[in-house]
Design a protein around this motif. Structure first.
Motif, mmCIF file in Angstrom:
data_model
loop_
_atom_site.group_PDB
_atom_site.id
_atom_site.type_symbol
_atom_site.label_atom_id
_atom_site.label_comp_id
_atom_site.label_asym_id
_atom_site.label_seq_id
_atom_site.Cartn_x
_atom_site.Cartn_y
_atom_site.Cartn_z
ATOM 1 N N TYR A 190 1.812 -5.694 -6.659
ATOM 2 C CA TYR A 190 2.849 -5.207 -5.757
ATOM 3 C C TYR A 190 4.082 -4.871 -6.582
ATOM 4 O O TYR A 190 4.247 -5.354 -7.699
ATOM 5 C CB TYR A 190 3.189 -6.250 -4.677
ATOM 6 C CG TYR A 190 3.812 -7.516 -5.217
ATOM 7 C CD1 TYR A 190 5.195 -7.640 -5.375
ATOM 8 C CD2 TYR A 190 3.020 -8.599 -5.584
ATOM 9 C CE1 TYR A 190 5.762 -8.804 -5.870
ATOM 10 C CE2 TYR A 190 3.570 -9.757 -6.086
ATOM 11 C CZ TYR A 190 4.943 -9.859 -6.227
ATOM 12 O OH TYR A 190 5.501 -11.006 -6.738
ATOM 13 N N ARG A 218 7.778 -1.934 -6.620
ATOM 14 C CA ARG A 218 8.208 -0.533 -6.547
ATOM 15 C C ARG A 218 7.899 0.235 -7.832
ATOM 16 O O ARG A 218 7.782 1.456 -7.821
ATOM 17 C CB ARG A 218 9.710 -0.465 -6.270
ATOM 18 C CG ARG A 218 10.120 -1.047 -4.925
ATOM 19 C CD ARG A 218 11.608 -0.876 -4.668
ATOM 20 N NE ARG A 218 12.010 -1.469 -3.405
ATOM 21 C CZ ARG A 218 12.400 -2.726 -3.275
ATOM 22 N NH1 ARG A 218 12.442 -3.524 -4.348
ATOM 23 N NH2 ARG A 218 12.756 -3.207 -2.093
ATOM 24 N N TRP A 270 5.119 -0.756 2.653
ATOM 25 C CA TRP A 270 6.102 -1.074 1.631
ATOM 26 C C TRP A 270 5.407 -1.449 0.331
ATOM 27 O O TRP A 270 4.465 -2.246 0.317
ATOM 28 C CB TRP A 270 6.990 -2.216 2.112
ATOM 29 C CG TRP A 270 7.638 -1.908 3.414
ATOM 30 C CD1 TRP A 270 8.684 -1.068 3.652
ATOM 31 C CD2 TRP A 270 7.261 -2.434 4.695
ATOM 32 N NE1 TRP A 270 8.986 -1.017 4.977
ATOM 33 C CE2 TRP A 270 8.133 -1.858 5.656
ATOM 34 C CE3 TRP A 270 6.289 -3.321 5.128
ATOM 35 C CZ2 TRP A 270 8.044 -2.140 7.003
ATOM 36 C CZ3 TRP A 270 6.194 -3.611 6.474
ATOM 37 C CH2 TRP A 270 7.068 -3.026 7.395
ATOM 38 N N ARG A 271 5.896 -0.936 -0.743
ATOM 39 C CA ARG A 271 5.288 -1.170 -2.060
ATOM 40 C C ARG A 271 5.563 -2.582 -2.572
ATOM 41 O O ARG A 271 4.841 -3.070 -3.450
ATOM 42 C CB ARG A 271 5.830 -0.146 -3.062
ATOM 43 C CG ARG A 271 5.719 1.286 -2.607
ATOM 44 C CD ARG A 271 6.459 2.212 -3.542
ATOM 45 N NE ARG A 271 5.804 2.313 -4.815
ATOM 46 C CZ ARG A 271 4.868 3.219 -5.095
ATOM 47 N NH1 ARG A 271 4.497 4.108 -4.182
ATOM 48 N NH2 ARG A 271 4.301 3.264 -6.272
ATOM 49 N N ASN A 272 6.574 -3.227 -2.037
ATOM 50 C CA ASN A 272 7.027 -4.503 -2.589
ATOM 51 C C ASN A 272 6.546 -5.711 -1.780
ATOM 52 O O ASN A 272 7.102 -6.796 -1.909
ATOM 53 C CB ASN A 272 8.558 -4.516 -2.684
ATOM 54 C CG ASN A 272 9.037 -5.269 -3.917
ATOM 55 O OD1 ASN A 272 8.375 -5.251 -4.951
ATOM 56 N ND2 ASN A 272 10.171 -5.934 -3.801
ATOM 57 N N LEU A 294 -1.625 0.761 -6.529
ATOM 58 C CA LEU A 294 -1.467 0.135 -5.218
ATOM 59 C C LEU A 294 -2.538 0.558 -4.220
ATOM 60 O O LEU A 294 -2.812 -0.160 -3.260
ATOM 61 C CB LEU A 294 -0.081 0.456 -4.650
ATOM 62 C CG LEU A 294 1.102 -0.144 -5.415
ATOM 63 C CD1 LEU A 294 2.407 0.279 -4.781
ATOM 64 C CD2 LEU A 294 1.007 -1.659 -5.470
ATOM 65 N N GLU A 314 0.856 -1.195 0.000
ATOM 66 C CA GLU A 314 0.000 0.000 0.000
ATOM 67 C C GLU A 314 0.887 1.239 0.000
ATOM 68 O O GLU A 314 1.612 1.508 0.965
ATOM 69 C CB GLU A 314 -0.912 -0.040 1.219
ATOM 70 C CG GLU A 314 -1.674 1.208 1.516
ATOM 71 C CD GLU A 314 -2.593 1.629 0.392
ATOM 72 O OE1 GLU A 314 -2.206 2.553 -0.343
ATOM 73 O OE2 GLU A 314 -3.677 1.038 0.267
ATOM 74 N N SER A 315 0.855 1.986 -1.089
ATOM 75 C CA SER A 315 1.781 3.105 -1.255
ATOM 76 C C SER A 315 1.562 4.217 -0.239
ATOM 77 O O SER A 315 2.470 5.002 0.038
ATOM 78 C CB SER A 315 1.661 3.670 -2.670
ATOM 79 O OG SER A 315 0.323 4.063 -2.935
ATOM 80 N N LYS A 316 0.374 4.319 0.353
ATOM 81 C CA LYS A 316 0.092 5.395 1.288
ATOM 82 C C LYS A 316 0.694 5.161 2.667
ATOM 83 O O LYS A 316 0.931 6.130 3.409
ATOM 84 C CB LYS A 316 -1.420 5.570 1.432
ATOM 85 C CG LYS A 316 -2.123 6.053 0.170
ATOM 86 C CD LYS A 316 -3.616 6.177 0.406
ATOM 87 C CE LYS A 316 -4.342 6.647 -0.841
ATOM 88 N NZ LYS A 316 -5.809 6.722 -0.621
ATOM 89 N N SER A 335 2.384 2.335 -9.823
ATOM 90 C CA SER A 335 1.978 3.679 -9.426
ATOM 91 C C SER A 335 1.200 3.651 -8.116
ATOM 92 O O SER A 335 0.663 2.621 -7.704
ATOM 93 C CB SER A 335 1.100 4.298 -10.514
ATOM 94 O OG SER A 335 -0.137 3.600 -10.602
ATOM 95 N N ASP A 336 1.106 4.831 -7.482
ATOM 96 C CA ASP A 336 0.285 4.959 -6.274
ATOM 97 C C ASP A 336 -1.161 4.594 -6.570
ATOM 98 O O ASP A 336 -1.842 3.976 -5.749
ATOM 99 C CB ASP A 336 0.344 6.399 -5.749
ATOM 100 C CG ASP A 336 1.701 6.755 -5.184
ATOM 101 O OD1 ASP A 336 2.524 5.835 -5.005
ATOM 102 O OD2 ASP A 336 1.947 7.943 -4.930
#
Length: 278
Positions: free
Chosen positions: A159, A161, A121-123, A168, A116-118, A164-165
């Motif tokens: 998932y 990096r 971790w994005r990965n 995710l 969750e980009s907010k 985009s936001d």
């Protein structure tokens, strides 16, 4: 060395939290935001013992990660609790009932495992989410048992990096990470799956098995439960009425509500539109 040990200890809670299990085996709201035990009509094995209904969503009573298959399949049984229908289900946490063609909603805690980009971790990976029915009346020995018949692949969540936001942070999602309110409570926020009962499944009582692989380097997570399968919705409804449960059809949160940028908007009165545009 002391610094390494200190960092390891600090990291352990986050690692330990990345476990999950199915809490409800017949939930009334698909893609819902918040857990409501009143919307649950069916429960997994030993739900009363583990206080899944009245306990805080996402918690468990011991430190053994109750529903996790946390060893190689040949070293630990697929189902945490062995089958015993008369003891594993109670009036408070009854067995689910399904009908052929029903779309069934399952709930599970996020336990920190969402890309969750907010807020995270994005990965964070999501690798495999499968539903099985068991061939026969006995528990499968292991995750590779030929008794496990796959009935649905519930997909995987995005998932990485490079994403985009928007990707995710947009819900609903396929797979495990369908947890719209994850950022409010990364440990205990509710996630939902859905799967469909096959039309060619023989009516009767069956064992169902959920399997999640969050990372190919980590052993699978599983939950087992029983459900009575009826040929028709009318048959299932008669069973639920006889056991004091709702026969309401499942609804989808995102179809019931008008959601803009993650916020539920008030419904628009058509008559107001006519005045404005007339």
């Amino acid at each position: 060395m002391k610094l390494f040990v200190a960092l390891l200890v600090v990291g352990l809670p986050a690692l330990a939290a990345a476990h999950s299990w199915i809490v409800c085996t017949d939930y009334l709201e698909n893609n819902g935001w918040y857990w409501d035990q009143a919307k649950c009509r069916g429960w997994p094995r030993a739900a009363t013992y583990y206080n899944l209904r009245f306990g805080a969503f996402g918690t468990h009573i011991d430190n053994n990660y109750t529903w996790r298959l946390d060893n190689h399949p040949e070293e630990r049984a697929l189902c945490r609790e062995p089958r015993d229908d008369d003891r594993r289900y109670t009036e408070e946490t009854p067995m689910a009932a399904y009908f052929l063609g029903q779309e069934v909603v399952l709930t599970h805690p996020a336990n920190n495992h969402v890309a969750e980009s907010k807020c995270r971790w994005r990965n964070t990976m999501d690798w495999e989410n499968l539903m099985f029915v068991v061939d026969g009346d006995d528990d499968p020995c292991c995750i590779d048992s030929p008794k496990l018949i796959q009935i649905m692949d519930m997909g995987v969540s995005p998932y990485g990096r490079e994403l985009s936001d928007e990707v995710l942070a947009t819900y609903p999602k396929p797979g495990f990470q369908n947890v719209p309110k994850f950022c409010e409570d990364p440990d205990d926020a509710m996630g939902t799956y859905n799967f469909t009962i096959p039309m060619d499944l023989q009516p009767g009582r069956h064992i169902f098995v959920w399997k999640w692989i969050r990372d190919p380097a980590v052993p699978p997570f599983t939950t087992c439960w029983e459900a009575d399968v009826f040929a028709t919705k009318a048959g299932r409804d008669a069973h639920y009425l006889a056991t004091g449960r709702s026969t309401e059809d499942m609804w989808d949160f995102y179809k019931v509500h008008n959601i803009v940028d993650g916020v539920i908007m008030d419904p628009v009165d058509p008559s107001i539109n006519e005045i404005i545009t007339g």
